[in-house]
Scaffold this active site. Structure first.
Site, short mmCIF file in Angstrom:
data_model
loop_
_atom_site.label_atom_id
_atom_site.label_comp_id
_atom_site.label_asym_id
_atom_site.label_seq_id
_atom_site.Cartn_x
_atom_site.Cartn_y
_atom_site.Cartn_z
N HIS B 43 0.81 -1.21 0.00
CA HIS B 43 0.00 0.00 0.00
C HIS B 43 0.85 1.27 0.00
CE1 HIS B 43 -3.72 2.22 0.84
NE2 HIS B 43 -2.99 2.97 1.64
N HIS B 89 -10.57 2.74 -0.77
CA HIS B 89 -10.73 2.32 0.62
C HIS B 89 -11.54 1.04 0.64
CE1 HIS B 89 -10.21 4.23 4.82
NE2 HIS B 89 -9.05 4.03 4.26
#
Lengths: 229, 735
Positions: B43, B89
């Site tokens: 990430h 998200h």
């Protein structure tokens, strides 16, 4: 005419209202900071829309304790013009300047859309530029706009002509579908008995330019401005 | 002692651990290991995607900031700049839909105002499993309430986006949030920590134990232990963020700040190390000074917490007082927790002892980069094969059925929960091709479109990548906007699987080729890998966000028919391409075939022509043909028209009627022109070598399409409109 737009922490239509009054309506306009005790000699106080203090408690319940509210109440009691829009209307209810309270919308969802409202009383300082029965197209954007009050209060509101706007369809008919949030008597806007304080859930500042789909909101600002003419 | 078990818990390989030891010259303690694990997570580090992302074009004459900062920045003239980015998200939104989506909005908003821009619009690209499953409904309802709860409160309008439904998202929904802001060109702020001795201020919410390991969580597949991951999801406080937004913009308006960085994924770890590394500085902080919500937090927990609504500011030494006064006005703390130092190390103290002492460069820049193995997926051969479908005598019922497919149906149920009008700039309400935001007191306006059809990308990732860019740009052309910049959110499965890596590489190639052809720079974005749950990967889902400029707001168009008796003209060409269409998915329940081909040069020609026709005021409406094909496009033109104007058309293409009506051939736009103008338009098209065909006229209250003089659709608008309008609300109706 000088307008004052109050900024609470969490207000989010403060800049919009300021912009419309200043750039579209060409009026002298100033911001009023909630922590101060100074109304800066304005002729009309506007409590704008938003989520004052996050509205984590009842909408408007904390904003009523902001320092500036002392001056606003005093100003209102002396006959000063006060307009509460959306969250501002909720604050006026919490302050007790207008009767009643708000529940969550009947579908339990936030609603943002253009609605039609009917001018029920044009003999007020806020609606004198409109016609009785005129249908205005103005958007709403709220979660708690489902107006409620005890039956005797509703009777008084009716008897005194305090109900200023009702949700209606495009032709001006009242019905359950048009009453999007479920308000008693389809109430969208109210004044106090002396007629100097108005609260309304629809956002006139979002309907003051054709590029945004309607100019009907200007009728309300024009009515206020022409008070002194 | 760091053992294999601890490494597994931190998602680090043994090789990566050895590299850490080598870089810092000793074994890390647990806090240091935590810091590396976060910053070296997929990430944060882009270790699997980095070398492929290099293929994207990032330069352009108006680019002020490309990839690598909190958001991309483009100069739009008049001293103004737009700041925009999209981020995913996904994982948090599946575990805890409301908070996952809410903090998705909160995070991207911070990325924008961190740079000195006021956020003016949010858009969301959402992907859910079919609504026939209760769990998917719950997730969708939660996600939409979460976006609404955050965006509405903070006062940034959610003006558009898209929603698709597909079985591959049942266990892995996607929530991609895009934010656009406006800044003065010479007042842009970066994540810098320059000048030894300058002070480091912590502002915003207190630090709690929420969100620890969020970034690591987003870098691994999910198993059946979902419920246990719930504490990894952060909780949002939009009110706090609103205060933070106003306070930050106020300090930025004055000359008080050296650098500023939001604490999003990887919290204090990311902000301290990145700011220092970017400026070639060191930083020293004391965790005892960090405002804490809970007692007894360890240095590890404080450094790894992802509590929301926090920022790190490096302030000029003599201006700290002023910064603190402004934060105090907004009832926020601004606490000095350390200072910028010479050298290149992050030193963290707690309880008087040094608990972290590592070189920031190693943490931020020296993560290993992987060229992972890739191979063509085995499904490709059979999935792209499509047997001929049965033809029908007439398509009335099929057409109405298709309009009620949740992917095509009206999304008002979704967007009326979002405040899409606050800030009084929304000149085109959600539902159209692109969102239009006027710029107050200016002739120019901005337009934004998000796009990404994952079925195309599943069946041909390269084409899918190209079409995602092409369609977003086509959407912009339809409202009269020229694209100026792109941001992308690339949602894929586990990159350690060679088949997923192949999809990823191909999609990137497609996006790169399209952006080069259209001459638009990619200014940043986000890669979300590991969208797999219980071993099932999502379809490759690139979501492209394109921002454009409308030179003259008065000429902007909308998709709906404007008047009766106007000519309905098709720009582009109908072809026999039914593969990967919503028609075969919804009507025949198949996700098969070859997606439509795309010729990028032809596509660009169509955009240019549409823009020219708009500038010359030859056309009165424009709507692009996409999912659902020509028939659905035309239906939408009727639905979006104020008076619900119908149409009657006769088509002469030599292709089967199903492909003609519902095929998703690219590079097509339906426009309308008044009598006098239609002739001029057709002449201009000939001159520009663009195919333009007059199909018929607007008018009446029916939608009529004939093929070679035989009616194949004749439906009343009311009936079709009802199917389209009621489909989604019906699913959620309270009983």
């Amino acid at each position: 005419m000088k307008f004052g737009v109050v900024i609470f922490p969490g207000s989010n239509c403060d800049h919009d209202t300021y912009y419309v009054l200043k750039d579209i309506m060409k009026q002298e306009t100033t911001f009023l900071w909630h922590k101060e005790h100074d109304l800066k000699n304005v002729d009309c106080v506007i409590l704008p829309g938003g989520f004052s203090y996050g509205d984590y408690l009842r909408s408007g319940a904390i904003a009523k304790f902001s320092p500036l509210m002392l001056e606003v109440v005093e100003f209102a009691n002396k006959g000063g013009l006060v307009l509460g829009i959306c969250n501002g209307f909720q604050v006026l209810l919490e302050l007790g300047l207008l009767p009643g309270a708000m529940l969550r919308n009947k579908n339990l969802k936030f609603l943002c859309q253009h609605v039609h409202i009917k001018v029920e009383n044009n003999k007020t300082l806020f609606t004198r530029k409109g016609k009785k029965g005129q249908v205005l197209k103005i958007p709403i954007a709220h979660y708690e706009g489902n107006y409620i009050a005890p039956p005797d209060t509703i009777q008084e509101l009716k008897a005194n002509g305090q109900i200023i706007f009702r949700y209606c369809d495009a032709e001006g008919h009242l019905n359950e579908e048009a009453n999007v949030n479920g308000s008693l008597e389809s109430i969208a806007g109210l004044v106090n008995t002396s007629g100097n304080i108005m609260g309304m859930m629809p956002h006139p500042e979002r309907a003051s330019e054709m590029i945004l789909g309607s100019e009907d909101g200007k009728i309300i600002f024009d009515s206020i401005i022409n008070k002194l003419v | 002692m760091i053992d294999k078990k601890i490494l597994d818990e931190h998602n680090l390989t043994v090789e990566e651990y050895k590299r850490i030891v080598q870089l810092i010259g000793r074994e890390p303690n647990i806090t240091e290991l935590g810091i590396f694990s976060l910053m070296w997570s997929e990430h944060c580090s882009y270790k699997s995607s980095k070398m492929h992302l290099k293929k994207l074009p990032v330069r352009g004459k108006n680019v002020i900031q490309g990839p690598g900062e909190n958001a991309g920045i483009i100069d739009i003239g008049d001293g103004m700049a737009i700041v925009f980015k999209i981020e995913s998200h996904n994982h948090p939104s599946f575990i805890e839909p409301y908070q996952g989506a809410a903090t998705g909005a909160g995070g991207i908003l911070r990325d924008i105002f961190t740079m000195g821009a006021r956020p003016i619009a949010l858009l969301d690209s959402l992907r859910f499993g079919p609504l026939s499953k209760p769990r998917n409904k719950t997730v969708m309802e939660g996600v939409i309430s979460g976006i609404a709860g955050y965006g509405n409160s903070i006062g940034v309008p959610t003006v558009g986006g898209d929603v698709y439904f597909n079985g591959c998202y049942s266990l892995n929904p996607l929530v991609n949030v895009f934010c656009l802001g406006i800044a003065e060109k010479d007042k842009i702020f970066y994540a810098k920590a320059e000048g030894a001795g300058n002070l480091v201020l912590y502002v915003g919410s207190k630090t709690g134990r929420d969100g620890i390991h969020g970034a690591t969580m987003a870098s691994a597949e999910f198993g059946e232990d979902l419920e246990q991951k719930r504490p990894n999801v952060q909780v949002g406080d939009p009110f706090k963020e609103k205060l933070l937004l106003e306070a930050c913009l106020e300090i930025m308006a004055r000359d008080l700040v050296v650098g500023i960085q939001d604490m999003g994924a990887a919290g204090l770890t990311c902000s301290t190390t990145e700011m220092a590394a970017k400026s070639g500085s060191g930083m020293e902080i004391d965790l005892d000074l960090v405002p804490q919500r809970e007692e007894g937090m360890t240095p590890y927990e404080i450094m790894l917490s992802e509590s929301q609504e926090r920022m790190l500011i490096v302030a000029k030494k003599n201006k700290v007082r002023e910064v603190q006064e402004i934060f105090s006005k907004w009832d926020l703390d601004a606490v000095i927790i350390g200072h910028v130092s010479d050298g290149d190390r992050l030193k963290v103290k707690a309880g008087g002892e040094t608990v972290v002492d590592i070189p920031v460069d190693a943490v931020v820049n020296l993560c290993p980069v992987y060229e992972r193995e890739s191979v063509i997926p085995s499904y490709m051969e059979s999935a792209t094969r499509l047997d001929p479908l049965p033809l029908m005598e007439n398509y009335d019922q099929t057409f109405v059925k298709l309009l009620s497919s949740p992917t095509l149906a009206d999304k008002e149920w979704v967007y009326r929960q979002y405040d899409h009008m606050v800030q009084v700039n929304t000149a085109l309400l959600p539902g159209g091709d692109a969102s239009i935001l006027r710029l107050k007191n200016k002739k120019k306006a901005l337009a934004v479109a998000l796009d990404g059809n994952s079925l195309y990308s599943y069946l041909n990732p390269r084409t899918g990548g190209k079409i995602a860019v092409a369609e977003a740009c086509r959407n912009l052309a339809c409202v009269g906007a020229r694209p100026v910049g792109v941001t992308n959110c690339l949602n894929f499965g586990n990159p350690e699987k060679p088949e997923i890596m192949w999809q990823f590489k191909e999609v990137i190639e497609g996006i790169a080729e399209a952006c080069k052809t259209f001459d638009i720079p990619v200014t940043g974005g986000n890669v979300s890998f590991y969208n797999d749950t219980e071993g099932i990967s999502i379809f490759p889902t690139p979501v492209l966000g394109v921002v454009g400029i409308i030179e003259d707001m008065n000429k902007a168009l909308t998709p709906g028919f404007q008047e009766e008796e106007s000519s309905v003209i098709l720009l582009g060409e109908n072809k026999d391409e039914l593969g990967a269409s919503e028609y075969i998915k919804h009507v025949f329940n198949m996700e098969k075939g070859r997606p439509p081909q795309i010729d990028l040069n032809k596509e660009r020609q169509i955009h240019e022509f549409c823009l020219e026709a708009i500038a010359l005021e030859l056309i009165e409406s424009a709507h692009d043909v996409s999912e659902g094909g020509l028939a659905v496009c035309l239906a939408e033109c009727s639905f979006f028209s104020r008076q619900k104007i119908g149409f009657s058309l006769n088509l002469h293409d030599d292709i089967p009627p199903d492909a003609l009506l519902f095929g998703e051939t690219q590079s097509r736009i339906v426009v309308t022109a008044k009598d006098g103008n239609s002739k001029k338009l057709l002449e201009l098209a000939e001159k520009r070598k663009v195919k333009a065909t007059e199909m018929g006229k607007t008018g009446g209250d029916r939608m009529i399409i004939s093929h070679l003089d035989k009616k194949i659709i004749d439906v009343s608008i009311n009936e079709a409109h009802k199917a389209w309008k009621e489909s989604i609300p019906e699913v959620f109706r309270m009983r």
